[in-house]
Design a protein around this motif. Structure first.
Motif, short mmCIF file in Angstrom:
data_model
loop_
_atom_site.label_atom_id
_atom_site.label_comp_id
_atom_site.label_asym_id
_atom_site.label_seq_id
_atom_site.Cartn_x
_atom_site.Cartn_y
_atom_site.Cartn_z
N VAL A 280 -22.17 -9.18 1.20
CA VAL A 280 -22.95 -8.49 0.17
C VAL A 280 -22.25 -8.78 -1.16
O VAL A 280 -21.12 -8.34 -1.38
N SER A 281 -22.92 -9.54 -2.00
CA SER A 281 -22.22 -9.97 -3.22
C SER A 281 -23.02 -9.72 -4.49
O SER A 281 -22.63 -10.21 -5.55
N THR A 282 -24.09 -8.95 -4.42
CA THR A 282 -24.80 -8.62 -5.66
C THR A 282 -23.81 -7.89 -6.56
O THR A 282 -22.99 -7.10 -6.09
N PHE A 283 -23.89 -8.15 -7.85
CA PHE A 283 -22.89 -7.59 -8.75
C PHE A 283 -23.10 -6.09 -8.96
O PHE A 283 -24.22 -5.62 -9.13
N GLY A 284 -21.99 -5.36 -8.91
CA GLY A 284 -22.04 -3.92 -9.14
C GLY A 284 -21.53 -3.59 -10.53
O GLY A 284 -22.26 -3.63 -11.50
N SER A 285 -20.24 -3.33 -10.61
CA SER A 285 -19.63 -2.97 -11.88
C SER A 285 -18.19 -3.47 -11.88
O SER A 285 -17.56 -3.57 -10.82
N PRO A 286 -17.65 -3.77 -13.04
CA PRO A 286 -16.25 -4.19 -13.09
C PRO A 286 -15.28 -3.02 -13.12
O PRO A 286 -14.07 -3.22 -13.13
N ARG A 287 -15.76 -1.77 -13.15
CA ARG A 287 -14.86 -0.62 -13.14
C ARG A 287 -14.26 -0.45 -11.75
O ARG A 287 -14.95 -0.60 -10.74
N ARG A 288 -12.97 -0.15 -11.70
CA ARG A 288 -12.29 0.01 -10.42
C ARG A 288 -11.62 1.38 -10.32
O ARG A 288 -10.54 1.51 -9.75
N TYR B 75 -8.84 -5.32 -8.98
CA TYR B 75 -9.00 -4.26 -8.00
C TYR B 75 -8.37 -2.96 -8.50
O TYR B 75 -7.71 -2.94 -9.55
N LYS B 76 -8.62 -1.90 -7.74
CA LYS B 76 -8.25 -0.55 -8.15
C LYS B 76 -6.79 -0.45 -8.58
O LYS B 76 -5.90 -0.87 -7.83
N GLY B 77 -6.56 0.08 -9.74
CA GLY B 77 -5.20 0.29 -10.23
C GLY B 77 -4.83 -0.66 -11.34
O GLY B 77 -3.96 -0.36 -12.16
N GLN B 78 -5.49 -1.81 -11.39
CA GLN B 78 -5.07 -2.82 -12.35
C GLN B 78 -5.42 -2.47 -13.80
O GLN B 78 -4.82 -3.01 -14.71
N ALA B 79 -6.36 -1.56 -14.00
CA ALA B 79 -6.67 -1.14 -15.37
C ALA B 79 -5.80 0.05 -15.80
O ALA B 79 -5.96 0.58 -16.89
N GLY B 80 -4.86 0.44 -14.95
CA GLY B 80 -3.92 1.48 -15.37
C GLY B 80 -3.80 2.63 -14.38
O GLY B 80 -4.80 3.14 -13.87
N LEU B 109 -6.58 5.19 -12.22
CA LEU B 109 -6.07 6.33 -11.45
C LEU B 109 -5.26 7.25 -12.36
O LEU B 109 -4.48 6.78 -13.19
N SER B 110 -5.45 8.54 -12.18
CA SER B 110 -4.76 9.50 -13.03
C SER B 110 -4.22 10.64 -12.16
O SER B 110 -4.98 11.33 -11.49
N HIS B 111 -2.91 10.79 -12.17
CA HIS B 111 -2.24 11.82 -11.36
C HIS B 111 -1.74 12.95 -12.26
O HIS B 111 -1.45 12.73 -13.43
N VAL B 112 -1.62 14.13 -11.68
CA VAL B 112 -0.97 15.26 -12.36
C VAL B 112 0.08 15.83 -11.41
O VAL B 112 -0.21 16.06 -10.23
N PHE B 113 1.28 16.03 -11.92
CA PHE B 113 2.34 16.70 -11.16
C PHE B 113 2.57 18.06 -11.82
O PHE B 113 2.98 18.12 -12.98
N CYS B 114 2.28 19.13 -11.08
CA CYS B 114 2.33 20.47 -11.68
C CYS B 114 2.84 21.47 -10.65
O CYS B 114 3.18 21.10 -9.53
N THR B 115 2.88 22.74 -11.05
CA THR B 115 3.31 23.78 -10.11
C THR B 115 2.16 24.10 -9.14
O THR B 115 1.00 23.77 -9.40
N LYS B 116 2.53 24.77 -8.05
CA LYS B 116 1.51 25.13 -7.04
C LYS B 116 0.41 25.98 -7.65
O LYS B 116 -0.78 25.80 -7.37
N ASP B 117 0.81 26.94 -8.49
CA ASP B 117 -0.18 27.83 -9.09
C ASP B 117 -1.20 27.07 -9.93
O ASP B 117 -2.38 27.42 -9.97
N ALA B 118 -0.71 26.06 -10.62
CA ALA B 118 -1.60 25.32 -11.51
C ALA B 118 -2.48 24.34 -10.73
O ALA B 118 -3.59 24.02 -11.15
N ALA B 119 -1.98 23.87 -9.60
CA ALA B 119 -2.64 22.75 -8.92
C ALA B 119 -4.08 23.06 -8.50
O ALA B 119 -4.99 22.27 -8.74
N THR B 120 -4.27 24.24 -7.91
CA THR B 120 -5.61 24.58 -7.42
C THR B 120 -6.62 24.56 -8.56
O THR B 120 -7.73 24.05 -8.42
#
Lengths: 372, 372
Positions: A280-288, B75-80, B109-120
């Motif tokens: 399946v190679s139809t283009f989707g999006s470059p966002r990852r 692929y995933k991650g390469q934009a930051g 990808l965007s991570h947050v490291f916080c306290t337990k109270d804040a996480a939920t």
């Protein structure tokens, strides 16, 4: 459109997963499917030296074939009951994405089985999901409790298992050893009950290290991304990824794991159950952005379920691999995600997030296969 | 557009942060950058008496240079991959704003490291974020546990550190003494791993009282507001803020802290790493609702990461300060926030909130640097 017509002509047979008769039929189909794929894949091993070319799947035609017509006489659950096994203290977005995608595609009910910590959060994302806080991680279980807690977890999930058309195992599961053991039991339970199973995310980590959990299960789908595929090849074939002859290697890999369906995600998506290799190679999006794999696993679960019901209702056999519902589900899911991603990207460009893509699942399906 | 072309011509080099080769290259770049800035800033101290004039940065041109082309082969991650260290029992909005801004700008990808109270709570704001409930405040830790808990916190954050392109330290951190100690360890860990670090909010409080945590770290950015800048000047230069010759003082301040990049926020934003002083003064919005600084820190993190990859891929050197990725990131982040604020204010006027501004990050970037 032919699928819709075929389905609407046989309302007494199709999508009646709740009745005992159809349950039995489904069981036979599952068993038969499993047996077929296993014997075919064994024979494949004799021709593993041959080069294989992937053919572009006619995904839109497949989507039109397998998507059930919406019929007012149907009742809740008949368009699909999906469960996601995933969600722990650390990860809550992934199981939500998989479960809500199943609903947005047209499934009737979507369950999530996760840890207590994750449950409150996943529930808060949407009132549409049924969230079961039944999994446990090591930090919350004493050593002397582990056997009983493990049995309880299996019992809590197992009592639901027969009701599901497909389970997705892995989104946001984490890698806690105790949780991994419990999920191994759940995978065995799903297999024993002949429930189709889509493996994604941390489920891929679990299964790659324990191939026997899926080996020979023709109702299992693995959905590795680039890194997960690398580890899977190393583990199952004891070699590196061969991109020059990627289709042959994918076919061999699937065959070696006993005919499980593998959806290798990448710039193009490749699907094989050890027989033909589809692309399946139809283009989707470059966002990852993270989370797109979860949309895919939820979508594959729904489409695979629909494909199984469709094949049961029509007795259609048009080539071996294209009568494997898991392969059909993978092709349909991959194509629909690409279409939805393209729509979302058109609007949001670099700001496109997974939730934006999910919002386009509905109109993307409608564009291929109108509800009315 | 030249950056896009350059990047798309060298896909094997750019944004491949996951490969070992590029990791090594990045490490060398970090080390080299650090060395350059330190030696330059030391030489600066000899000319600290000279008056300096800030020049208006050509921010849009910088944004176009450093923003990576969207390439389907990535692929995933390469934009930051960004992490925010912050979020406690009291504050949960600030880390969310910083982390979601990074995604809306185009990070994967965007991570947050916080306290337990804040996480939920932070998790419940958005399923797009990966939230780790690993920090602890004094009230939840007994004195005799402090050493072991502190080691555990560092271990939980440290195991992720190498994966990040940038960490933002401070949004919604609070000022609990035990938490401050843990975050000091995290800052040392980031520095040891040569991970760029943006300091904001309560992170500024911590660092101002412990300048050795950032001194000489050319991969650190401080983003003081008016009060934080006042304290920083008093602490590092032992004098009052001199607004008559603000640029010279900013340059001296940065130089005195060993070449860290300082983004002094105000009616105009001023940026210096101890070399030239750059100014971003395009009008944004007159609204001063809380949270805009968090958008800025998340944006600076993404743009700085992109700038580092861009400089690595192109070997471009066009003047000393403008080859400092942290300076480029500050200029780009400041300019984009102003543009997004202006868009939001145009629609919402006095009712403009931080979430409204975040919703305009995407189209603001698109207006400067179209994705296609």
């Amino acid at each position: 459109m032919s699928s819709s017509i075929a389905l609407s002509r046989c309302p007494e047979n199709c999508m009646l997963a709740s009745s005992a008769v159809v349950r039995r039929q489904l069981f036979l189909l599952r068993s038969l499917g499993g047996q077929c794929c296993r014997s075919q894949s064994q024979s494949m091993q004799g021709v593993q030296g041959a080069s294989v070319t992937a053919s572009e799947a006619d995904a839109e035609s497949i989507i039109r074939r397998i998507t059930p017509a919406l019929d007012p006489i149907r009742y809740k659950g008949q368009a699909g009951k999906i469960a996601v096994i995933g969600g722990c203290r650390e990860y809550t977005g992934a199981p939500y994405f998989a479960a809500i995608s199943a609903l947005k595609l047209g499934a009737d009910l979507s369950h999530v089985f996760c840890t207590k910590d994750a449950a409150t959060v996943i529930k808060s994302y949407s009132p549409e999901l049924i969230v079961h806080p039944v999994l446990e991680e090591s930090y919350s279980v004493r050593d002397d409790e582990k056997a009983s807690v493990s049995a309880k977890v299996l019992s809590e999930v197992g009592k639901w298992m027969e009701r599901f058309d497909c389970v997705v195992v892995g989104p946001g599961l984490g890698r806690d050893p105790f949780l991994m053991d419990c999920v191994s039991d759940i995978l065995r339970c799903a297999r024993q009950s002949s429930i189709p199973t889509v493996i994604d995310g941390d489920g891929m980590f679990l299964v790659t290290n324990n191939l026997e959990l899926v080996s020979g299960n023709s109702l299992a789908v693995l959905t590795p991304n680039i890194n997960e595929y690398k580890r899977l090849v190393e583990k199952a074939l004891d070699c590196e990824v061969n991109d020059k002859d990627g289709s042959s290697q994918l076919q061999l890999l699937s065959s070696r794991i006993g005919g499980v369906t593998i959806l290798r995600k990448g710039k193009s998506d490749f699907v094989s159950d050890g027989e033909a290799v589809h692309c399946v190679s139809t283009f989707g999006s470059p966002r990852r952005c993270g989370g797109q794999g979860d949309i895919l696993s939820g979508s594959v679960a729904v489409f695979s379920s629909w494909a199984r019901h469709y094949l049961l209702a029509t007795n259609e056999t048009s080539g071996r691999s294209l009568s494997n519902p898991m392969v059909l589900g993978c092709i349909a899911g991959a194509a629909l995600l690409r279409r939805a991603s393209a729509h979302a990207f058109q609007n949001k460009k670099r700001a496109t997030l997974t939730t934006d893509i999910i919002e386009h699942l509905g109109n993307s399906l409608e564009g291929i296969c109108p509800a009315e």
